[in-house]
Design a protein around this motif. Structure first.
Motif, PDB file in Angstrom:
ATOM      1  N   MET A 115       0.821  -1.205   0.000  1.00 33.54           N
ATOM      2  CA  MET A 115       0.000   0.000   0.000  1.00 33.54           C
ATOM      3  C   MET A 115       0.861   1.265   0.000  1.00 33.54           C
ATOM      4  O   MET A 115       0.415   2.324  -0.429  1.00 33.54           O
ATOM      5  CB  MET A 115      -0.928   0.029   1.220  1.00 33.54           C
ATOM      6  CG  MET A 115      -1.972  -1.082   1.252  1.00 33.54           C
ATOM      7  SD  MET A 115      -3.122  -1.022  -0.128  1.00 33.54           S
ATOM      8  CE  MET A 115      -2.517  -2.357  -1.145  1.00 33.54           C
ATOM      9  N   ARG A 133      -4.890   0.122  -5.737  1.00 30.06           N
ATOM     10  CA  ARG A 133      -4.690  -0.376  -4.370  1.00 30.06           C
ATOM     11  C   ARG A 133      -5.153  -1.827  -4.258  1.00 30.06           C
ATOM     12  O   ARG A 133      -4.517  -2.642  -3.603  1.00 30.06           O
ATOM     13  CB  ARG A 133      -5.417   0.521  -3.369  1.00 30.06           C
ATOM     14  CG  ARG A 133      -4.780   1.914  -3.264  1.00 30.06           C
ATOM     15  CD  ARG A 133      -5.555   2.875  -2.368  1.00 30.06           C
ATOM     16  NE  ARG A 133      -5.843   2.352  -1.046  1.00 30.06           N
ATOM     17  CZ  ARG A 133      -4.979   2.287  -0.025  1.00 30.06           C
ATOM     18  NH1 ARG A 133      -3.750   2.708  -0.187  1.00 30.06           N
ATOM     19  NH2 ARG A 133      -5.352   1.808   1.148  1.00 30.06           N
ATOM     20  N   GLY A 169      -2.902  -5.013  -3.263  1.00 29.91           N
ATOM     21  CA  GLY A 169      -3.281  -5.924  -2.180  1.00 29.91           C
ATOM     22  C   GLY A 169      -3.300  -7.373  -2.624  1.00 29.91           C
ATOM     23  O   GLY A 169      -2.825  -8.260  -1.907  1.00 29.91           O
ATOM     24  N   LEU A 213     -10.240  -1.881   1.417  1.00 33.56           N
ATOM     25  CA  LEU A 213      -9.863  -1.932  -0.005  1.00 33.56           C
ATOM     26  C   LEU A 213     -11.072  -2.240  -0.877  1.00 33.56           C
ATOM     27  O   LEU A 213     -11.287  -1.606  -1.915  1.00 33.56           O
ATOM     28  CB  LEU A 213      -8.790  -3.006  -0.236  1.00 33.56           C
ATOM     29  CG  LEU A 213      -7.359  -2.707   0.151  1.00 33.56           C
ATOM     30  CD1 LEU A 213      -6.503  -3.954   0.009  1.00 33.56           C
ATOM     31  CD2 LEU A 213      -6.809  -1.583  -0.695  1.00 33.56           C
TER      32      LEU A 213
END
Length: 194
Positions: free
Chosen positions: A81, A92, A96, A141
């Motif tokens: 991140m 993002r 992840g 997220l």
């Protein structure tokens, strides 16, 4: 055997790391009940009694393996991140996914232990708190990606998180190539190209 990357200072820290890595491998193979302290000590190139210098009991050693496995995964997620990949929810989410798959590949013994069903009912408090934080970040997220239209907004973010992590865990533990798994997930989620 794949080790977590916590830097522990000095010789004692290195010994503790060897014990944790050996314990993760032994527990991954035999479960917590079947794990042998003698086998863990031998793999760590120690006498069995030396384990008790670092861990008060076998139970505490198992708890430390669980905590190290989830905290190492959380560190990888934090690092992903922090990288300058862009600031969109899609970027993002991609970061992840890559971080989670990298953790599964690099921490395979720890991942098997962390994801073992026998720990679902009786998780130590330290592990439970770290796991909650990991899941909270994933929920965030997903919620961000839903809010901007990257992902469909119908299902609850926690449900989407559980489905996504379940698919990643299954592919990762089955030894699937992380890059191919990520590409397949991105196609499935219809994430826009980078």
């Amino acid at each position: 055997m794949t080790g977590a990357s916590t830097e522990l200072p000095g010789k004692g820290g290195l010994t503790r790391r060897r014990i944790l890595d050996a314990a993760a491998a032994e527990i991954a193979r035999h479960g917590p009940a079947g794990a042998s302290l003698g086998a863990i000590a031998a793999a760590a190139d120690l006498q069995t009694g030396s384990i008790y210098f670092h861990f008060a009991s076998k139970q505490r050693l198992v708890e430390a393996v669980l905590e190290e496995g989830i905290s190492a995964s959380l560190r990888r997620l934090d690092e992903a991140m922090a990288l300058p990949r862009g600031d969109t929810p899609a970027d993002r989410l991609r970061a992840g996914v890559h971080a989670h798959l990298r953790a599964l590949a690099e921490l395979s013994d720890y991942a098997v232990v962390v994801l073992a069903p026998q720990f679902a009912a009786r998780q130590p408090p330290g592990f439970r708190a770290l796991r909650r934080e990991y899941l909270r970040r994933w929920t965030e997220l997903i919620a961000d990606a839903q809010a901007d239209g990257t992902l469909a907004s119908g299902p609850e973010p926690g449900e989407v998180r559980d489905l996504l992590l379940g698919a990643l865990n299954a592919a990762g533990l089955a030894g699937q190539d992380p890059a191919r798994t990520a590409d397949a997930v991105f196609a499935l989620l219809r994430l826009p190209p980078c």
